[in-house]
Design a protein around this motif. Structure first.
Motif, PDB file in Angstrom:
ATOM      1  N   GLY A  32      16.241   0.987  -4.921  1.00  0.00           N
ATOM      2  CA  GLY A  32      16.768   0.534  -3.723  1.00  0.00           C
ATOM      3  C   GLY A  32      16.599   1.631  -2.687  1.00  0.00           C
ATOM      4  N   LEU A  33      16.216   2.621  -3.189  1.00  0.00           N
ATOM      5  CA  LEU A  33      15.769   3.687  -2.077  1.00  0.00           C
ATOM      6  C   LEU A  33      14.956   3.408  -0.880  1.00  0.00           C
ATOM      7  CD1 LEU A  33      15.388   6.717  -4.497  1.00  0.00           C
ATOM      8  CD2 LEU A  33      17.366   6.433  -3.017  1.00  0.00           C
ATOM      9  N   ILE A  34      13.775   2.663  -1.320  1.00  0.00           N
ATOM     10  CA  ILE A  34      12.932   2.204  -0.409  1.00  0.00           C
ATOM     11  C   ILE A  34      12.317   0.712  -0.650  1.00  0.00           C
ATOM     12  CG2 ILE A  34      10.552   2.548   0.997  1.00  0.00           C
ATOM     13  CD1 ILE A  34      10.903   5.481   0.133  1.00  0.00           C
ATOM     14  N   PRO A  35      13.109  -0.142  -0.213  1.00  0.00           N
ATOM     15  CA  PRO A  35      13.026  -1.633  -0.869  1.00  0.00           C
ATOM     16  C   PRO A  35      11.642  -2.125  -0.402  1.00  0.00           C
ATOM     17  CG  PRO A  35      15.142  -1.334   0.343  1.00  0.00           C
ATOM     18  CD  PRO A  35      14.387  -0.373   0.337  1.00  0.00           C
ATOM     19  N   GLY A  36      10.979  -1.504   0.531  1.00  0.00           N
ATOM     20  CA  GLY A  36       9.528  -2.129   0.926  1.00  0.00           C
ATOM     21  C   GLY A  36       8.514  -1.512  -0.109  1.00  0.00           C
ATOM     22  N   ALA A  37       8.797  -0.439  -0.843  1.00  0.00           N
ATOM     23  CA  ALA A  37       8.072  -0.086  -1.856  1.00  0.00           C
ATOM     24  C   ALA A  37       7.634  -1.213  -2.710  1.00  0.00           C
ATOM     25  CB  ALA A  37       8.654   1.031  -2.535  1.00  0.00           C
ATOM     26  N   THR A  83       1.782   4.634  -9.856  1.00  0.00           N
ATOM     27  CA  THR A  83       2.237   3.143  -9.676  1.00  0.00           C
ATOM     28  C   THR A  83       3.657   3.163 -10.210  1.00  0.00           C
ATOM     29  OG1 THR A  83       0.096   2.644 -10.233  1.00  0.00           O
ATOM     30  CG2 THR A  83       1.644   1.092 -10.245  1.00  0.00           C
ATOM     31  N   THR A  84       4.203   3.942 -11.204  1.00  0.00           N
ATOM     32  CA  THR A  84       5.575   3.761 -11.715  1.00  0.00           C
ATOM     33  C   THR A  84       6.445   4.285 -10.637  1.00  0.00           C
ATOM     34  OG1 THR A  84       4.895   3.884 -13.850  1.00  0.00           O
ATOM     35  CG2 THR A  84       7.320   4.440 -13.452  1.00  0.00           C
ATOM     36  N   PHE A  85       6.027   5.310 -10.025  1.00  0.00           N
ATOM     37  CA  PHE A  85       6.968   5.772  -9.090  1.00  0.00           C
ATOM     38  C   PHE A  85       7.197   5.018  -8.017  1.00  0.00           C
ATOM     39  CE2 PHE A  85       7.053   8.483  -5.015  1.00  0.00           C
ATOM     40  CZ  PHE A  85       8.057   9.195  -5.269  1.00  0.00           C
ATOM     41  N   VAL A  86       6.004   4.433  -7.254  1.00  0.00           N
ATOM     42  CA  VAL A  86       6.299   3.547  -6.057  1.00  0.00           C
ATOM     43  C   VAL A  86       7.156   2.464  -6.451  1.00  0.00           C
ATOM     44  CG1 VAL A  86       4.927   1.989  -4.444  1.00  0.00           C
ATOM     45  CG2 VAL A  86       4.189   4.308  -5.002  1.00  0.00           C
ATOM     46  N   LEU A  87       6.895   1.931  -7.694  1.00  0.00           N
ATOM     47  CA  LEU A  87       7.689   0.565  -8.096  1.00  0.00           C
ATOM     48  C   LEU A  87       9.275   1.049  -8.166  1.00  0.00           C
ATOM     49  CD1 LEU A  87       7.964  -2.496  -8.838  1.00  0.00           C
ATOM     50  CD2 LEU A  87       7.437  -1.583 -11.241  1.00  0.00           C
ATOM     51  N   SER A  88       9.513   2.140  -8.734  1.00  0.00           N
ATOM     52  CA  SER A  88      10.501   2.478  -9.205  1.00  0.00           C
ATOM     53  C   SER A  88      11.462   2.863  -7.825  1.00  0.00           C
ATOM     54  CB  SER A  88      10.843   3.929  -9.869  1.00  0.00           C
ATOM     55  OG  SER A  88      10.072   3.567 -11.211  1.00  0.00           O
ATOM     56  N   LEU A  89      10.879   3.526  -6.731  1.00  0.00           N
ATOM     57  CA  LEU A  89      11.457   3.685  -5.541  1.00  0.00           C
ATOM     58  C   LEU A  89      12.131   2.206  -5.016  1.00  0.00           C
ATOM     59  CD1 LEU A  89       9.061   5.643  -3.525  1.00  0.00           C
ATOM     60  CD2 LEU A  89      11.077   6.420  -4.340  1.00  0.00           C
ATOM     61  N   SER A  90      11.346   1.211  -5.132  1.00  0.00           N
ATOM     62  CA  SER A  90      11.960  -0.078  -4.905  1.00  0.00           C
ATOM     63  C   SER A  90      13.086  -0.539  -5.752  1.00  0.00           C
ATOM     64  CB  SER A  90      10.981  -1.197  -4.991  1.00  0.00           C
ATOM     65  OG  SER A  90      11.304  -2.764  -4.739  1.00  0.00           O
ATOM     66  N   ASN A  91      12.978  -0.474  -7.235  1.00  0.00           N
ATOM     67  CA  ASN A  91      13.917  -0.865  -8.053  1.00  0.00           C
ATOM     68  C   ASN A  91      15.289  -0.068  -7.877  1.00  0.00           C
ATOM     69  OD1 ASN A  91      12.226  -2.629  -9.522  1.00  0.00           O
ATOM     70  ND2 ASN A  91      11.485  -1.321 -10.982  1.00  0.00           N
TER      71      ASN A  91
END
Length: 215
Positions: free
Chosen positions: A58-63, A48-56
């Motif tokens: 900016g690598l994958i905003p849709g995450a 869960t932290t990994f997916v949220l951090s992808l958004s934080n």
């Protein structure tokens, strides 16, 4: 191989040969063996932290949208279940950590699914939320000093992540928020290693992946 989330006050934690807790069996039935919930708890937190951090980052905003379901079911509910089983095993550290961070993800899910609450809180409100979790994580880091090196590094990284995200929320500086996202990715990687070590070592019946106990 001891459980990765150990309770220094527990007799089981002081016995390196013990990986499970055994309950008295009724009426001559086979003793009940409780599996180590650490793999589930750390895995739920990591993913869960990994997916949220992808958004934080900016690598994958849709995450950021994809993490909503994970925050409820995996990071939230599954991790709380892991915490409850740590209570059964008598592991104060693991029970407190998994139940608390499971509740964190449930609270985060609430903010994501109730935009009016998020809007009312604003950057300062979310920042205060993150500061509170920073304080909790900081004293859990002190407790982790009696567990193993993997957990110590994990809790230090998580504390730094909360600090960066809190500052980003208070200031509105996107670069600081993104830096917190990168720290979150590092935190997720460490937690995943801990989860992998717990499940692989338990399944293979020998310490294939070290966690370097401190207690």
């Amino acid at each position: 191989m001891t459980t990765i989330l150990t309770n220094p006050g527990s007799a089981r934690a002081k016995n390196p040969a013990s990986t499970t807790s055994v309950q008295p069996a009724p009426s001559g039935l086979a003793a009940i063996v409780i599996a180590d919930p650490g793999a589930l708890g750390l895995g739920a937190f990591a993913l869960t932290t990994f997916v949220l951090s992808l958004s934080n980052t900016g690598l994958i905003p849709g995450a950021g949208a994809a993490v909503v379901g994970l925050a409820l079911f995996y990071g939230g509910i599954a991790q709380v279940f892991a915490g409850m089983w740590e209570f059964v095993k008598g592991n104060t550290f693991g029970a407190t950590a998994f139940t608390s961070y499971g509740a964190f993800w449930l609270a985060f899910w609430w903010l994501l699914t109730h935009p009016e609450t998020h809007l009312a809180a604003g950057g300062a409100g979310v920042g205060a939320f993150l500061v509170a979790w920073t304080i909790f994580t900081a004293f859990m880091t002190v407790a982790a000093l009696k567990t193993n090196r993997v957990l110590v590094v994990l809790f230090v990284a998580l504390t730094l992540t909360f600090i960066a995200l809190a500052i980003g929320s208070f200031t509105g500086v996107s670069a600081i928020h993104e830096f917190g996202g990168w720290l979150g990715l590092a935190t997720a990687a460490i937690a995943w290693y801990g989860s992998a070590a717990t499940v692989i070592n338990a399944t293979w019946k020998h310490p294939a992946l070290p966690v370097w106990p401190l207690a």
